[in-house]
Enzyme design. Structure first.
Site, mmCIF file in Angstrom:
data_model
loop_
_atom_site.group_PDB
_atom_site.id
_atom_site.type_symbol
_atom_site.label_atom_id
_atom_site.label_comp_id
_atom_site.label_asym_id
_atom_site.label_seq_id
_atom_site.Cartn_x
_atom_site.Cartn_y
_atom_site.Cartn_z
ATOM 1 N N SER A 204 3.653 -9.326 -0.890
ATOM 2 C CA SER A 204 2.587 -8.929 -1.806
ATOM 3 C C SER A 204 2.087 -10.186 -2.482
ATOM 4 O O SER A 204 2.810 -11.189 -2.571
ATOM 5 C CB SER A 204 3.103 -7.938 -2.860
ATOM 6 O OG SER A 204 2.126 -7.714 -3.865
ATOM 7 N N HIS B 104 -8.665 -6.147 7.084
ATOM 8 C CA HIS B 104 -8.027 -5.805 8.348
ATOM 9 C C HIS B 104 -8.193 -6.913 9.389
ATOM 10 O O HIS B 104 -7.213 -7.403 9.954
ATOM 11 C CB HIS B 104 -8.580 -4.484 8.891
ATOM 12 C CG HIS B 104 -8.052 -3.293 8.179
ATOM 13 N ND1 HIS B 104 -8.471 -2.004 8.463
ATOM 14 C CD2 HIS B 104 -7.134 -3.164 7.181
ATOM 15 C CE1 HIS B 104 -7.830 -1.149 7.678
ATOM 16 N NE2 HIS B 104 -7.028 -1.843 6.885
ATOM 17 N N ALA C 107 0.841 -1.200 0.000
ATOM 18 C CA ALA C 107 0.000 0.000 0.000
ATOM 19 C C ALA C 107 0.873 1.247 0.000
ATOM 20 O O ALA C 107 1.968 1.261 0.562
ATOM 21 C CB ALA C 107 -0.916 -0.002 1.217
ATOM 22 N N LYS D 200 -6.293 1.957 10.406
ATOM 23 C CA LYS D 200 -7.681 2.311 10.715
ATOM 24 C C LYS D 200 -8.497 2.299 9.416
ATOM 25 O O LYS D 200 -7.914 2.427 8.326
ATOM 26 C CB LYS D 200 -7.727 3.665 11.411
ATOM 27 C CG LYS D 200 -6.947 4.779 10.678
ATOM 28 C CD LYS D 200 -7.712 5.297 9.509
ATOM 29 C CE LYS D 200 -6.867 5.916 8.447
ATOM 30 N NZ LYS D 200 -7.601 6.054 7.174
ATOM 31 N N ILE E 188 0.611 4.033 1.627
ATOM 32 C CA ILE E 188 0.944 4.555 2.952
ATOM 33 C C ILE E 188 2.107 3.793 3.566
ATOM 34 O O ILE E 188 2.937 4.358 4.273
ATOM 35 C CB ILE E 188 -0.292 4.523 3.884
ATOM 36 C CG1 ILE E 188 0.041 5.254 5.182
ATOM 37 C CG2 ILE E 188 -0.740 3.090 4.171
ATOM 38 C CD1 ILE E 188 -1.147 5.445 6.100
ATOM 39 N N TYR F 5 1.198 -13.426 1.660
ATOM 40 C CA TYR F 5 1.160 -13.000 3.055
ATOM 41 C C TYR F 5 1.466 -14.185 3.972
ATOM 42 O O TYR F 5 2.094 -14.022 5.025
ATOM 43 C CB TYR F 5 -0.207 -12.408 3.402
ATOM 44 C CG TYR F 5 -0.650 -11.288 2.483
ATOM 45 C CD1 TYR F 5 0.271 -10.388 1.951
ATOM 46 C CD2 TYR F 5 -1.988 -11.126 2.147
ATOM 47 C CE1 TYR F 5 -0.135 -9.364 1.108
ATOM 48 C CE2 TYR F 5 -2.409 -10.100 1.314
ATOM 49 C CZ TYR F 5 -1.481 -9.231 0.789
ATOM 50 O OH TYR F 5 -1.892 -8.230 -0.049
ATOM 51 N N ARG G 238 -10.734 3.195 -2.073
ATOM 52 C CA ARG G 238 -11.523 4.068 -1.205
ATOM 53 C C ARG G 238 -12.891 4.382 -1.802
ATOM 54 O O ARG G 238 -13.748 4.952 -1.123
ATOM 55 C CB ARG G 238 -10.757 5.360 -0.933
ATOM 56 C CG ARG G 238 -9.511 5.147 -0.091
ATOM 57 C CD ARG G 238 -8.611 6.361 -0.080
ATOM 58 N NE ARG G 238 -7.404 6.138 0.703
ATOM 59 C CZ ARG G 238 -6.336 5.487 0.256
ATOM 60 N NH1 ARG G 238 -6.331 5.010 -0.987
ATOM 61 N NH2 ARG G 238 -5.284 5.300 1.029
#
Length: 334
Positions: free
Chosen positions: A40, A83, A16, A101, A18, A62, A170
């Site tokens: 990934s 998540h 990602a 979050k 971020i 993962y 998003r």
């Protein structure tokens, strides 16, 4: 005390933005953190990220990263619907987890995670609200609590950016997209952090994108029994962020509440007794580095994380209630 020794060895789930641009470089500067692996579902992407960032190991799944005995903890910045599942898989593999979050898709999922996490004694899980570790927020909360602006009566938060790309996660409702989940969660967390309290009732107003189906403008009203907190968040509005706290003798503004630049001093504005607003400079800090070190310290010292999962559950309760209040046109009691 943990049997681990510093630094805590971190693995990153996914590539990602971020993680690549903010969290990994920050953790590589930490006193108690080092990044040893990244995974990934596309091995080539993991290898490219590892090469760019100087990470020793790259995995094409993962599961492979979670099986690595040289990974102590994982950072989970996957899309919202992943998540909880991958946090649970990490716990099962004996890894501590710092999860982006919002912690879950709804409060029932968040509660299920908290219940499951409790069955892994000694394991740490925390929602990654990095702003809580920045000195500007420590300073702002201290000023408010010490009465610098008198008795607080109202808090307002605004957070917006523009993104109408249907391919962006998003903007995909089925995996937890939308403004409230992405940035509105901050607007709910901020007054809870300042006041160290929970709202007793909330309501909301939501505007959905007619094509994407996600909320593009959401506003909320939170009643903290004497303090009114309001917010507006949007994924289709000019970029802007601000938090204002209004008291009986003054006001305080946090100018860059979420994306404080790591290499620059931040500013808090405070105005009291009708005098001109004065600017308080707060030392430069990387909130992601501070977050990583704080979480790692909790692991090493065998202590509770700075923000326990109960806080994440409480934030999700408010998110869910804002949505319900908007749908039903009423106050929702908490």
């Amino acid at each position: 005390m943990s049997t681990l020794t510093p630094p805590i060895r971190w693995g990153i789930l996914g590539v990602a933005k971020i993680a690549l641009k903010q969290v990994i470089p920050a953790m590589q500067q930490g006193k108690l953190t080092t990044v040893t692996a990244i995974a990934s579902r596309d091995l080539h992407r993991a290898e490219a990220a590892a090469e760019d960032l100087g990470i020793p190991k790259a995995y094409g799944s993962y599961e492979e990263l979670l099986a690595d005995p040289e990974v102590d903890a994982v950072y989970n910045p996957l899309p919202n619907h992943l998540h909880v599942p991958w946090t649970l898989k990490a716990l099962q593999a004996g890894k501590h987890v710092l999860c982006e979050k919002p912690i879950a898709l709804d409060v029932s999922e968040a509660k299920a995670l908290m219940t499951a996490a409790a069955t892994y004694p000694g394991m740490r899980v925390m929602e990654a609200f990095m702003y809580r570790f920045h000195p500007q927020w420590i300073r702002a909360r201290t000023l408010v609590r010490e009465g610098a602006i008198g008795e607080v009566h109202a808090i307002h938060a605004h957070f917006s950016y523009y993104n109408d790309d249907p391919g962006n996660i998003r903007n995909q409702a089925e995996i937890g997209g939308g403004g409230l989940m992405d940035i509105g969660c901050y607007c709910i967390s901020w007054p809870r952090f300042i006041l160290d309290a929970e709202p007793v009732k909330v309501t909301g107003l939501v505007e959905l994108d007619p094509v994407l189906g996600v909320d593009r403008v959401t506003s909320g009203l939170l009643d903290f029994s004497g303090v009114q907190a309001t917010f507006t968040c949007s994924t289709q509005m000019a970029p802007y962020q601000r938090v204002l706290v209004h008291g009986t003798t003054g006001r305080l503004e946090v100018l860059i509440p979420a994306n404080a630049p790591a290499g620059e001093a931040t500013r808090i504005l405070i105005q009291t007794a009708g005098a001109p607003a004065r600017e308080l400079l707060v030392e430069a800090a990387n909130q992601y580095t501070l977050q990583g070190d704080a979480f790692s310290r909790a692991i090493l010292e065998g202590k509770e994380v700075p923000t326990p999962l109960g806080d994440a559950v409480s934030n999700m309760e408010v998110i869910d209630a804002v949505v319900r209040g908007a749908k039903e046109g009423r106050w929702v009691n908490l």
